[in-house]
Structures are given as structure tokens and as C-alpha cells.
Design a protein around this motif. Structure first.
Motif, PDB file in Angstrom:
ATOM      1  N   THR A  27       0.815  -1.215   0.000  1.00 15.19           N
ATOM      2  CA  THR A  27       0.000   0.000   0.000  1.00 15.19           C
ATOM      3  C   THR A  27       0.848   1.265   0.000  1.00 15.19           C
ATOM      4  OG1 THR A  27      -1.761  -1.173   1.190  1.00 15.19           O
ATOM      5  CG2 THR A  27      -1.844   1.235   1.199  1.00 15.19           C
ATOM      6  N   VAL A  28       1.885   1.284   0.838  1.00 15.54           N
ATOM      7  CA  VAL A  28       2.733   2.472   0.930  1.00 15.54           C
ATOM      8  C   VAL A  28       3.676   2.537  -0.262  1.00 15.54           C
ATOM      9  CG1 VAL A  28       4.367   3.744   2.377  1.00 15.54           C
ATOM     10  CG2 VAL A  28       2.531   2.421   3.441  1.00 15.54           C
ATOM     11  N   GLN A  60      -6.508   6.571  -0.609  1.00 16.00           N
ATOM     12  CA  GLN A  60      -7.199   7.671  -1.278  1.00 16.00           C
ATOM     13  C   GLN A  60      -6.253   8.812  -1.679  1.00 16.00           C
ATOM     14  OE1 GLN A  60     -10.703   8.846   1.029  1.00 16.00           O
ATOM     15  NE2 GLN A  60     -10.917   6.739   1.759  1.00 16.00           N
ATOM     16  N   GLY A  61      -4.969   8.617  -1.449  1.00 16.35           N
ATOM     17  CA  GLY A  61      -3.993   9.628  -1.854  1.00 16.35           C
ATOM     18  C   GLY A  61      -3.985  10.871  -0.982  1.00 16.35           C
ATOM     19  N   MET A  62      -4.609  10.799   0.196  1.00 16.44           N
ATOM     20  CA  MET A  62      -4.616  11.974   1.070  1.00 16.44           C
ATOM     21  C   MET A  62      -3.223  12.298   1.586  1.00 16.44           C
ATOM     22  SD  MET A  62      -8.078  11.431   3.321  1.00 16.44           S
ATOM     23  CE  MET A  62      -9.700  11.377   2.540  1.00 16.44           C
ATOM     24  N   ALA A  63      -2.518  11.264   2.059  1.00 20.28           N
ATOM     25  CA  ALA A  63      -1.156  11.477   2.546  1.00 20.28           C
ATOM     26  C   ALA A  63      -0.231  11.876   1.398  1.00 20.28           C
ATOM     27  CB  ALA A  63      -0.642  10.223   3.245  1.00 20.28           C
ATOM     28  N   PHE A 106       2.734  12.293   7.293  1.00 21.72           N
ATOM     29  CA  PHE A 106       1.372  12.824   7.332  1.00 21.72           C
ATOM     30  C   PHE A 106       0.365  11.809   7.858  1.00 21.72           C
ATOM     31  CE2 PHE A 106       3.606  15.671   4.525  1.00 21.72           C
ATOM     32  CZ  PHE A 106       3.178  16.891   5.018  1.00 21.72           C
ATOM     33  N   ALA A 107       0.459  10.574   7.413  1.00 20.06           N
ATOM     34  CA  ALA A 107      -0.495   9.569   7.886  1.00 20.06           C
ATOM     35  C   ALA A 107      -0.315   9.301   9.378  1.00 20.06           C
ATOM     36  CB  ALA A 107      -0.327   8.278   7.088  1.00 20.06           C
ATOM     37  N   ALA A 127      -8.455  14.154  -1.180  1.00 24.98           N
ATOM     38  CA  ALA A 127      -7.861  13.006  -1.856  1.00 24.98           C
ATOM     39  C   ALA A 127      -7.077  13.497  -3.063  1.00 24.98           C
ATOM     40  CB  ALA A 127      -8.952  12.030  -2.291  1.00 24.98           C
ATOM     41  N   GLY A 128      -6.149  12.679  -3.505  1.00 21.90           N
ATOM     42  CA  GLY A 128      -5.338  13.074  -4.646  1.00 21.90           C
ATOM     43  C   GLY A 128      -4.687  11.878  -5.295  1.00 21.90           C
TER      44      GLY A 128
END
Length: 263
Positions: A27-28, A60-63, A106-107, A127-128
């Protein structure tokens, strides 16, 4: 120096822990599991709870979006003497940690903030697009017995840059770079002047504060039940955010900039 936080080695992980480690890597987008996750695996129920709480921030690409925006305004000390050719493995290590530490900042910062009940009162997490992880192979994560005494002492000295007087955690990046002692020697010589004139500490503090503000917004996206070991989890996670991860995002980015290896 021994890590003050016990951790499960990736090679020793079995069952659910091994499955979670594999999911974190996928995931990361990393080849190795960050020490903070391996530490959480030693606390009863902490790893599955923490990973389920923050996994959506990665998915969701937030971090990632927060990391990309953060990099646009990072303050970096100017490092000299690092542009010389080095084994490809040196830049592979730097690229890997630049990716994983910045996203994790960030996460994990959001997770610690949420556990303290300090999520931002305003602001919406966005999200990004996901950042592309570097497709690199990493050398062995060296332990003291794997390198010469001089190299290990240099690893310990490097770990004090930006984190004095006594660092809580030994940053894994230096252990991964220990296979290239000549580069570590150049790195120590490059960091010493910016530590002495205060520019390294100022950059780390400014970047850490900027990241904490954004992490507080991301904390609004976390939806999870309170864990059994909330205080222990928050203490451990925040220690990594403040120390190993918090300083290394600035140091690693500055080193890559000095080497001209950013694309």
C-alpha cells in the motif's frame, strides 16, 4: 545504541503480522516496513488497529497529496560536497526513504493527532493521485555487527544531527547507507556545518510545524474505534513523528537535492 522501542523483525513475522507487513509494503509502496509499524506489532492489537485506521489515507492519496504540497514549500539547508558519483544503491536508499518517510509523516502524524483528540476544527482532507514509489532494490539493513566499528560510530554520530542531545530512535536510513562508508563520511562532513550554524535545526523545526498543521487536517478523515492501548500507541507513533521521521524528511530531501538526484 539500541532502539528504545521493541520491534518485530520483518523476517521473523508470522501469521497476521506477516500479512499486515505485506499489506503495508504494497500500500505504501516500500520494500521495507518502517520501524514504527514493526514497533506497533509488539503491542497487543495495536498494529491491526492502527493500520486499519490510516490505510484509507494512503489508498485515497490523502497522505500523498499532503506530501506533494509539503515538498513545494519545504525549507532545506544547503549541503555541499555530496555530488560525487556513488554506488547506485546509495540513491536507491535515498529515494526509498524520501518517498516513505514523507508520506508516513502525514499519515502517522494524523493518527497521533487523532488519538490525542486534537484534529483540526476546520479544513477538509483532500484526496489526490498517489505518488509513484521508487522501483529500487535496497541493500541489507545493517546492524552493528555487520560493519566496522568506525562505520557504526559514524552512523550513531549522523543520527544526532537534527536530533540532540540524545536521539530516541536510530534512523533506519543511516543503517541502510552503512554499506557505503565513503558516502557516510561525505554526509557527515556535509551536515556538520549546517548543524553548527543552526540552519539544519531551523529547517527541521519549520518543516515539522508545517507538516503537523496539515496532519491535524488529515486527522479529520480518520474514523476508528478507540483502541485498548491508545496512550501507548500515541506515545510510540508521536516519538517517530517527532524524531526519526520528523528529522529525516528534511535531511533526506536536502541530501537528494545536493546530489541532483530528484526527477
Amino acid at each position: 545504541m539500541n532502539d528504545p522501542f521493541p520491534a518485530v523483525a520483518e523476517a521473523a513475522a508470522t501469521g497476521e503480522v506477516a500479512e499486515l507487513f505485506a499489506d503495508i509494503r504494497a500500500t505504501v509502496g516500500v520494500r521495507v516496513v518502517n520501524l514504527v509499524w514493526r514497533h506497533l506489532a509488539t503491542l497487543d492489537g495495536a498494529l491491526p488497529w492502527a493500520w486499519s485506521a490510516v490505510k484509507p489515507l494512503y489508498q485515497q492519496g490523502m497522505a500523498d497529496l499532503a506530501a506533494a504540497r509539503f515538498r513545494e514549500s519545504m525549507i532545506l539547508p544547503r549541503l555541499e560536497g555530496l555530488a560525487a558519483d556513488q554506488p547506485a544503491s546509495v540513491d536507491a536508499v535515498l529515494a526509498s526513504y524520501d518517498h516513505s518517510n514523507t508520506i508516513n509523516l502525514f499519515a502517522l502524524g494524523a493518527l497521533a493527532t487523532w488519538l490525542r483528540g486534537e484534529a483540526a476544527a476546520v479544513g477538509e482532507p483532500a484526496a489526490g493521485p498517489r505518488l509513484s514509489p521508487p522501483d529500487v532494490a535496497l541493500p541489507k539493513l545493517a546492524a552493528e555487527e555487520d560493519v566496522t566499528p568506525d562505520t557504526w560510530q559514524r552512523v550513531l554520530r549522523l543520527n544526532r544531527f537534527g536530533d540532540r542531545p540524545q536521539p530516541l530512535i536510530l534512523a533506519s536510513m543511516y543503517r541502510h547507507l552503512a554499506h557505503a562508508p565513503a558516502f557516510l563520511e561525505q554526509l557527515e562532513a556535509s551536515l556538520a556545518p549546517v548543524q553548527a550554524d543552526g540552519s539544519l535545526d531551523r529547517a527541521i523545526a519549520a518543516n515539522r510545524a508545517a507538516a503537523a498543521a496539515q496532519a491535524a487536517v488529515l486527522a479529520r478523515a480518520i474514523a476508528a474505534p478507540q483502541p485498548k492501548l491508545a496512550t501507548k500507541i500515541e506515545t510510540g507513533v508521536q516519538a517517530f513523528v517527532d524524531h526519526a521521521i520528523g528529522k529525516m524528511v528534511t535531511i533526506c530531501r536536502a541530501v537528494r537535492t545536493a546530489r541532483g538526484s530528484l526527477q
